[in-house]
Design a protein around this motif. Structure first.
Motif, PDB file in Angstrom:
ATOM      1  N   ALA A   8       2.497  52.503 -56.478  1.00 18.92           N
ATOM      2  CA  ALA A   8       3.391  51.293 -55.960  1.00 18.92           C
ATOM      3  C   ALA A   8       3.459  51.540 -54.339  1.00 18.92           C
ATOM      4  CB  ALA A   8       4.829  51.460 -56.545  1.00 18.92           C
ATOM      5  N   ASN A   9       3.270  52.580 -53.795  1.00 21.33           N
ATOM      6  CA  ASN A   9       3.403  53.104 -52.450  1.00 21.33           C
ATOM      7  C   ASN A   9       2.047  53.195 -51.845  1.00 21.33           C
ATOM      8  OD1 ASN A   9       6.454  52.927 -52.037  1.00 21.33           O
ATOM      9  ND2 ASN A   9       6.468  54.946 -53.221  1.00 21.33           N
ATOM     10  N   LEU A  10       1.282  53.574 -52.354  1.00 18.48           N
ATOM     11  CA  LEU A  10      -0.096  54.148 -51.612  1.00 18.48           C
ATOM     12  C   LEU A  10      -0.705  52.844 -50.675  1.00 18.48           C
ATOM     13  CD1 LEU A  10      -1.248  56.846 -51.122  1.00 18.48           C
ATOM     14  CD2 LEU A  10      -2.813  56.558 -53.084  1.00 18.48           C
ATOM     15  N   ARG A  11      -0.977  51.886 -51.235  1.00 20.40           N
ATOM     16  CA  ARG A  11      -1.736  50.673 -50.538  1.00 20.40           C
ATOM     17  C   ARG A  11      -0.851  50.351 -49.108  1.00 20.40           C
ATOM     18  NH1 ARG A  11      -5.741  48.241 -52.583  1.00 20.40           N
ATOM     19  NH2 ARG A  11      -5.173  48.909 -54.614  1.00 20.40           N
ATOM     20  N   ALA A  12       0.480  50.315 -49.422  1.00 16.50           N
ATOM     21  CA  ALA A  12       1.357  49.946 -48.022  1.00 16.50           C
ATOM     22  C   ALA A  12       1.250  51.095 -47.319  1.00 16.50           C
ATOM     23  CB  ALA A  12       2.730  49.514 -48.646  1.00 16.50           C
ATOM     24  N   CYS A  13       1.055  52.198 -47.571  1.00 14.38           N
ATOM     25  CA  CYS A  13       1.390  53.446 -46.704  1.00 14.38           C
ATOM     26  C   CYS A  13       0.077  53.379 -45.931  1.00 14.38           C
ATOM     27  CB  CYS A  13       1.416  54.523 -47.367  1.00 14.38           C
ATOM     28  SG  CYS A  13       1.243  56.211 -46.312  1.00 14.38           S
ATOM     29  N   LEU A  14      -1.346  53.193 -46.637  1.00 10.12           N
ATOM     30  CA  LEU A  14      -2.563  53.770 -46.170  1.00 10.12           C
ATOM     31  C   LEU A  14      -3.249  52.452 -45.493  1.00 10.12           C
ATOM     32  CD1 LEU A  14      -4.359  55.692 -48.983  1.00 10.12           C
ATOM     33  CD2 LEU A  14      -3.445  56.517 -46.686  1.00 10.12           C
ATOM     34  N   GLN A  15      -3.204  51.331 -45.868  1.00 11.79           N
ATOM     35  CA  GLN A  15      -3.821  50.149 -45.428  1.00 11.79           C
ATOM     36  C   GLN A  15      -3.751  50.032 -43.701  1.00 11.79           C
ATOM     37  OE1 GLN A  15      -3.089  46.689 -47.865  1.00 11.79           O
ATOM     38  NE2 GLN A  15      -5.207  47.131 -48.753  1.00 11.79           N
ATOM     39  N   PRO A  16      -2.477  50.079 -43.225  1.00 10.10           N
ATOM     40  CA  PRO A  16      -2.132  49.992 -41.902  1.00 10.10           C
ATOM     41  C   PRO A  16      -2.845  51.025 -40.806  1.00 10.10           C
ATOM     42  CG  PRO A  16      -0.174  49.549 -43.085  1.00 10.10           C
ATOM     43  CD  PRO A  16      -1.338  50.310 -43.939  1.00 10.10           C
ATOM     44  N   VAL A  17      -2.937  52.195 -41.711  1.00  9.55           N
ATOM     45  CA  VAL A  17      -3.372  53.711 -40.712  1.00  9.55           C
ATOM     46  C   VAL A  17      -5.044  53.879 -40.997  1.00  9.55           C
ATOM     47  CG1 VAL A  17      -1.077  54.090 -40.488  1.00  9.55           C
ATOM     48  CG2 VAL A  17      -2.277  55.157 -42.470  1.00  9.55           C
ATOM     49  N   MET A  18      -5.482  53.518 -42.246  1.00  7.39           N
ATOM     50  CA  MET A  18      -6.830  53.970 -42.578  1.00  7.39           C
ATOM     51  C   MET A  18      -7.860  54.001 -41.519  1.00  7.39           C
ATOM     52  SD  MET A  18      -7.254  54.550 -46.011  1.00  7.39           S
ATOM     53  CE  MET A  18      -8.753  54.454 -46.212  1.00  7.39           C
ATOM     54  N   SER A  19      -7.889  53.061 -40.679  1.00  9.80           N
ATOM     55  CA  SER A  19      -8.852  52.814 -39.484  1.00  9.80           C
ATOM     56  C   SER A  19      -8.740  53.804 -38.487  1.00  9.80           C
ATOM     57  CB  SER A  19      -8.894  51.343 -38.960  1.00  9.80           C
ATOM     58  OG  SER A  19      -7.733  51.335 -38.079  1.00  9.80           O
ATOM     59  N   LEU A  20      -7.701  54.335 -38.392  1.00 10.99           N
ATOM     60  CA  LEU A  20      -7.379  55.825 -37.534  1.00 10.99           C
ATOM     61  C   LEU A  20      -7.962  56.969 -37.750  1.00 10.99           C
ATOM     62  CD1 LEU A  20      -3.661  55.057 -36.752  1.00 10.99           C
ATOM     63  CD2 LEU A  20      -5.442  54.289 -35.510  1.00 10.99           C
ATOM     64  N   PHE A  21      -8.378  57.173 -38.833  1.00 10.28           N
ATOM     65  CA  PHE A  21      -8.825  58.779 -39.497  1.00 10.28           C
ATOM     66  C   PHE A  21     -10.356  58.394 -39.716  1.00 10.28           C
ATOM     67  CE2 PHE A  21      -4.274  58.048 -40.330  1.00 10.28           C
ATOM     68  CZ  PHE A  21      -3.947  59.173 -39.730  1.00 10.28           C
ATOM     69  N   ASP A  22     -10.903  59.609 -39.608  1.00  8.61           N
ATOM     70  CA  ASP A  22     -12.402  60.125 -39.959  1.00  8.61           C
ATOM     71  C   ASP A  22     -12.378  60.012 -41.539  1.00  8.61           C
ATOM     72  OD1 ASP A  22     -13.718  59.861 -37.319  1.00  8.61           O
ATOM     73  OD2 ASP A  22     -12.068  61.588 -36.927  1.00  8.61           O
ATOM     74  N   GLU A  23     -11.518  60.553 -42.172  1.00 13.23           N
ATOM     75  CA  GLU A  23     -11.406  60.431 -43.692  1.00 13.23           C
ATOM     76  C   GLU A  23      -9.964  60.718 -44.067  1.00 13.23           C
ATOM     77  OE1 GLU A  23     -12.882  64.342 -45.254  1.00 13.23           O
ATOM     78  OE2 GLU A  23     -11.871  65.496 -43.826  1.00 13.23           O
ATOM     79  N   VAL A  24      -9.852  60.463 -45.258  1.00 14.35           N
ATOM     80  CA  VAL A  24      -8.446  60.513 -45.986  1.00 14.35           C
ATOM     81  C   VAL A  24      -8.552  61.224 -47.206  1.00 14.35           C
ATOM     82  CG1 VAL A  24      -6.566  59.055 -47.026  1.00 14.35           C
ATOM     83  CG2 VAL A  24      -7.758  57.943 -45.233  1.00 14.35           C
ATOM     84  N   VAL A  25      -7.640  62.225 -47.050  1.00 17.83           N
ATOM     85  CA  VAL A  25      -7.817  63.276 -48.232  1.00 17.83           C
ATOM     86  C   VAL A  25      -6.551  63.058 -49.163  1.00 17.83           C
ATOM     87  CG1 VAL A  25      -8.008  65.742 -49.149  1.00 17.83           C
ATOM     88  CG2 VAL A  25      -9.176  64.813 -47.219  1.00 17.83           C
ATOM     89  N   ILE A  26      -6.664  62.704 -50.514  1.00 16.68           N
ATOM     90  CA  ILE A  26      -5.377  62.662 -51.201  1.00 16.68           C
ATOM     91  C   ILE A  26      -5.553  63.760 -52.133  1.00 16.68           C
ATOM     92  CG2 ILE A  26      -4.085  61.154 -52.925  1.00 16.68           C
ATOM     93  CD1 ILE A  26      -4.427  59.634 -50.123  1.00 16.68           C
ATOM     94  N   VAL A  27      -4.683  64.554 -52.313  1.00 14.15           N
ATOM     95  CA  VAL A  27      -4.402  65.609 -53.260  1.00 14.15           C
ATOM     96  C   VAL A  27      -3.319  64.929 -54.385  1.00 14.15           C
ATOM     97  CG1 VAL A  27      -3.722  67.948 -54.008  1.00 14.15           C
ATOM     98  CG2 VAL A  27      -5.199  67.687 -52.026  1.00 14.15           C
ATOM     99  N   ASP A  28      -3.887  64.936 -55.461  1.00 13.84           N
ATOM    100  CA  ASP A  28      -2.972  64.457 -56.471  1.00 13.84           C
ATOM    101  C   ASP A  28      -2.634  65.437 -57.656  1.00 13.84           C
ATOM    102  OD1 ASP A  28      -2.337  61.517 -58.275  1.00 13.84           O
ATOM    103  OD2 ASP A  28      -2.665  63.269 -59.693  1.00 13.84           O
ATOM    104  N   THR A  29      -1.233  65.271 -57.695  1.00 14.19           N
ATOM    105  CA  THR A  29      -0.358  66.532 -58.357  1.00 14.19           C
ATOM    106  C   THR A  29      -0.189  66.114 -59.775  1.00 14.19           C
ATOM    107  OG1 THR A  29       1.549  65.861 -57.540  1.00 14.19           O
ATOM    108  CG2 THR A  29       0.391  67.420 -56.280  1.00 14.19           C
TER     109      THR A  29
END
Length: 181
Positions: free
Chosen positions: A56-77
């Motif tokens: 429910a949260n991930l898309r709203a968190c990531l979409q605005p910032v994705m272009s700033l990063f060379d990669e996004v690493v998600i560790v799922d617990t």
């Protein structure tokens, strides 16, 4: 990894000229602007996150910032919802981590998966407004253009955490959010 300066080019030229390799030396001197070909790559910045059931949260968190990063690493617990699929759909690299009741171990696992020289971390419920997104973009530009031999740095950022209840005050927390590997 490519890195170099005109000093490195000068050392190469002197070595070629003083060695018993006239063919190499003459080839080198026939190339104009060789030092312009030696280019160092700007440092990469990785976003690292640890998540569990954050569909429910991930898309709203990531979409605005994705272009700033060379990669996004998600560790799922151990998500049981569609968190992994949302992360994959957004282009993140997803890794599993068996939860051991230790946030630092999970964060370290995310950092180990990252290939960037700089690490920035967010939680899935973090949101960055437009003003702070612009500030972050400026900071990343400075980080990417600083000399390779500059001092190692850590950037501390202040987070304002709003309460779920209007009668409670917001909590202000400072975290080291951006650091070099």
């Amino acid at each position: 990894r490519w890195s170099g300066t005109s000093r490195a080019y000068g050392a190469l030229s002197r070595a070629a000229a003083s060695s018993c390799a006239p063919t190499f030396s003459s080839r080198l001197s026939s190339l104009s602007g060789v030092k312009d070909l030696i280019v160092s790559q700007p440092p990469r910045i990785s976003l690292c996150m640890i998540v569990r059931n954050e569909e429910a949260n991930l898309r709203a968190c990531l979409q605005p910032v994705m272009s700033l990063f060379d990669e996004v690493v998600i560790v799922d617990t151990g998500s049981t919802d569609e968190t992994r699929q949302v992360a994959t759909d957004l282009g993140a690299k997803v890794a599993d981590f068996e939860w051991c009741d230790d946030f630092s171990a999970a964060r370290n696992a995310a950092v180990e998966e990252a290939t960037g020289e700089w690490i920035f971390w967010l939680d899935a419920d973090d949101r960055i407004d437009a003003e702070n997104l612009a500030r972050l973009k400026d900071l990343f530009e400075r980080v990417r253009t600083q000399p390779a031999n500059s001092r190692r740095r850590v950037y501390v950022m202040t987070t304002v955490s709003l309460s779920r209840h209007s009668s409670e005050p917001a909590t202000v927390i400072s975290h080291a959010r951006l650091f070099q590997q």
